[in-house]
Design a protein around this motif. Structure first.
Motif, short mmCIF file in Angstrom:
data_model
loop_
_atom_site.label_atom_id
_atom_site.label_comp_id
_atom_site.label_asym_id
_atom_site.label_seq_id
_atom_site.Cartn_x
_atom_site.Cartn_y
_atom_site.Cartn_z
N UNK A 295 -49.21 -75.28 26.98
CA UNK A 295 -50.26 -75.69 27.89
C UNK A 295 -51.32 -76.57 27.24
N UNK A 296 -51.98 -77.36 28.05
CA UNK A 296 -53.07 -78.20 27.56
C UNK A 296 -54.31 -77.40 27.18
N UNK A 297 -54.38 -76.15 27.62
CA UNK A 297 -55.54 -75.33 27.28
C UNK A 297 -55.66 -75.11 25.77
N UNK A 298 -54.53 -75.24 25.06
CA UNK A 298 -54.54 -75.01 23.61
C UNK A 298 -55.30 -76.11 22.88
N UNK B 221 -47.78 -85.53 24.87
CA UNK B 221 -47.19 -86.18 26.05
C UNK B 221 -47.31 -85.25 27.25
N UNK B 222 -47.84 -85.73 28.33
CA UNK B 222 -47.97 -84.94 29.56
C UNK B 222 -46.58 -84.63 30.10
N UNK B 223 -46.30 -83.34 30.29
CA UNK B 223 -44.98 -82.93 30.77
C UNK B 223 -44.99 -82.50 32.23
N UNK B 224 -46.02 -81.74 32.63
CA UNK B 224 -46.09 -81.30 34.02
C UNK B 224 -47.55 -81.07 34.38
N UNK C 214 -52.16 -92.88 26.08
CA UNK C 214 -51.80 -93.96 27.00
C UNK C 214 -52.45 -93.76 28.36
N UNK C 215 -52.47 -92.51 28.83
CA UNK C 215 -53.11 -92.22 30.12
C UNK C 215 -54.60 -92.55 30.05
N UNK C 216 -55.23 -92.11 28.95
CA UNK C 216 -56.66 -92.36 28.78
C UNK C 216 -56.97 -93.86 28.77
N UNK D 152 -61.21 -85.83 27.38
CA UNK D 152 -61.68 -85.62 28.74
C UNK D 152 -60.52 -85.67 29.73
N UNK D 153 -59.60 -86.59 29.52
CA UNK D 153 -58.44 -86.69 30.40
C UNK D 153 -57.60 -85.41 30.32
N UNK D 154 -57.33 -84.95 29.11
CA UNK D 154 -56.52 -83.74 28.94
C UNK D 154 -57.16 -82.53 29.62
#
Length: 545
Positions: free
Chosen positions: A289-292, A345-348, A364-366, A375-377
């Protein structure tokens, strides 16, 4: 004369039709295969006969089976065991576990995060799985952190003496219900708040049940060696075996250096008589998870308070400074360890707003949205709630994977669950190829494409070794009288296929999979059979074999 002959033929035909067919000697006979027993021995030409869920004969089988399978040119091995599975919850929804079966797996050991029910409901949970039916054999750990959470919640405070008594009571209840040991995931809050001494006392409650302490260590990156030392210490002081989940050296600044040091440390412990081993998944990227990506202090007062901090601009500035500072005590800092946001890398995202960015790096998203990557994450994480936004972290090196995999005490574990719907992502919601390919990849990549392992050793790592490790004395090798968990595969055709870009494609080359003597995969396709069993630990009530 012609009339007489025709009448005689008709009478004979009628007589033959009414004579019962000769009863088969066996349920299934697998003939002409290259039988590899799973113990590390070379294959031999033999037949394998199965009756009443067990292996009845190996060798030249003269009797007939109700079903005959010609395995000429194929390998016949014990069924493969997934030593780090995540199917505890999803099997309640779909017991078919098709993605597991089609990669050759017949037994899964789950429970990194514990069970999907509290300790006092585990016995009923096992009964539910058995009554609904599961296609694979299933065993699970309970979680030391789960016991803590059941008593004091998810905050960082240490338990009182009275609370520790209740935590240990939870562990005893879980072990008596049939869990196989205690797991931790110390990289995640609130597990990250548990001290070594606290864990020793909790794990001691499981020791009378021949338990294993299995751990996602506190640090797998810059502090890898300290993480291993802590795991060994907990096992030694508590008097239990130690299993290190998904052994890795996840620290880009020291690729190629830390894994040999980790192997040396484990070998030294084993030389002293400490029973420590590990499992691995065989991809150079992790998934979680991105929370990590937020520091551990954010979660000290529980998840709800953490969400408030993650929305606070001032708190975010402090978090960003911590990210830039590198790993800290109690926090791996997976972004720094991977080498930066371009390797996350964003997975879901679990949100249509971010769906178009799936499989793009956070960096890349940022850049595309003109914002800071952190901030994006954190926005993606918050906007996914109550679901868990997940990412792939490219933080391992193939040199280290090969070094770890060569160790005789390493088994194979996917860190992935069964899929609720076959062909879709696994029950964790994480599109990682390990859910569909990990076991088959052990042979396809590390025997066929790269000579890292021999075929005999690759099979041993997925059969007799994990069975011995978990105390599964009735399976894991091909021997007369043992449970008939069997995988039949075509070595030349075997290919894991699932990839970063296409993570939900099953392998080819696995033709037949038997679970407890029943065909769960027939001709490369899953059947509707649900022959799996719940496998229980030493303190479970005695059950009929």
């Amino acid at each position: 004369m012609r009339t007489i002959l025709l009448s005689a033929f008709a009478a004979a035909s009628l007589s033959l039709a009414t004579v019962p067919a000769t009863a088969a000697d066996y349920d299934i006979v697998i003939r002409n295969g290259r039988v590899m027993d799973g113990a590390g021995n070379p294959w031999v030409h033999a037949d394998v006969a199965i009756k009443d869920g067990r292996i009845a004969r190996i060798g030249k089988v003269t009797g007939k089976g109700s079903r005959e399978i010609d395995a000429k040119g194929r390998y016949v091995t014990p069924g493969w065991i997934d030593m780090m599975d995540q199917s505890g919850a999803v099997l309640r929804e779909n017991g078919g576990a098709e993605n597991k079966l089609l990669t050759g797996v017949t037994t899964v050991i789950a429970g990194e995060g514990g069970t999907p029910v509290p300790a006092d409901q585990i016995a009923a949970y096992f009964s539910e799985l058995e009554s609904k039916g599961i296609a694979v054999n299933f065993g699970t750990y309970y979680s030391a952190t789960q016991a803590r959470r059941e008593v004091i919640g998810d905050k960082g405070a240490a338990p009182t003496a009275a609370e520790m008594v209740e935590i240990r009571r939870k562990v005893e209840t879980a072990m008596n219900a049939g869990t196989m040991g205690l797991a931790t995931a110390l990289i995640y809050p609130p597990g990250s708040f548990q001290t070594t001494d606290e864990l020793v006392e909790i794990v001691k409650a499981a020791a009378p049940c021949q338990a294993i302490y299995a751990t996602h260590m506190r640090d797998e990156s810059a502090g890898l060696l300290d993480g291993i030392r802590e795991a060994i210490e907990i096992g030694e002081r508590a008097g239990v075996k130690v299993e290190i989940f998904h052994l890795k050296a996840a620290y880009a600044p020291r690729f190629g250096q830390m894994m040999p040091e980790a192997v040396k440390l484990i070998n030294e412990a084993r030389a002293k008589g400490i029973d420590v081993a590990a499992d691995m998944y065989l991809y150079p990227f992790a998934g979680t998870g991105l929370e990590i990506t937020a520091p551990t202090w954010v979660y000290e007062n529980g998840f709800e308070a953490a969400v408030a901090l993650l929305k606070d601009p001032a708190a975010r500035e402090r978090m960003k400074k911590d990210l830039a500072a590198g790993p800290q005590p109690g926090w791996t800092n997976m972004v720094y360890s991977a080498g930066g946001w371009d390797r996350v890398v964003l997975a879901n995202p679990h949100n249509p707003k971010w769906e178009k960015y799936r499989f793009q790096s956070i960096a890349a998203i940022a850049k595309d949205v003109g914002r800071d990557p952190a901030d994006v994450a954190w926005d993606i994480m918050l906007e996914a709630l109550p679901k868990r936004a997940v990412a792939l972290y490219f933080m391992m090196d193939e040199r280290d994977i090969e070094t770890g995999l060569k160790q005789p005490w390493v088994s194979i574990g996917s860190d992935a669950g069964a899929a609720p719907v076959y062909g879709k992502i696994d029950g964790l919601g994480l599109p990682h190829p390990r859910a569909y390919g990990n076991a088959a990849r052990t042979i396809a990549e590390y025997v066929k494409r790269r000579p890292v392992l021999t075929l005999e050793d690759a099979v041993r790592k997925m059969t007799s070794w994990p069975a011995a490790r978990m105390g599964l004395n009735d399976r894991g090798v091909l021997r007369e009288g043992l449970r008939a968990d069997i995988t039949v595969f075509d070595y030349d055709k075997l290919d894991d296929r699932a990839s970063f870009a296409e993570p939900t494609i099953s392998p080819v080359g696995i033709d037949y999979v038997l679970v407890n003597g029943q065909l769960a995969v027939d001709g490369g396709k899953p059947t509707a059979a649900r022959p799996g069993m719940v496998l229980k630990g030493a303190c479970a009530p005695a059950a009929d074999s």
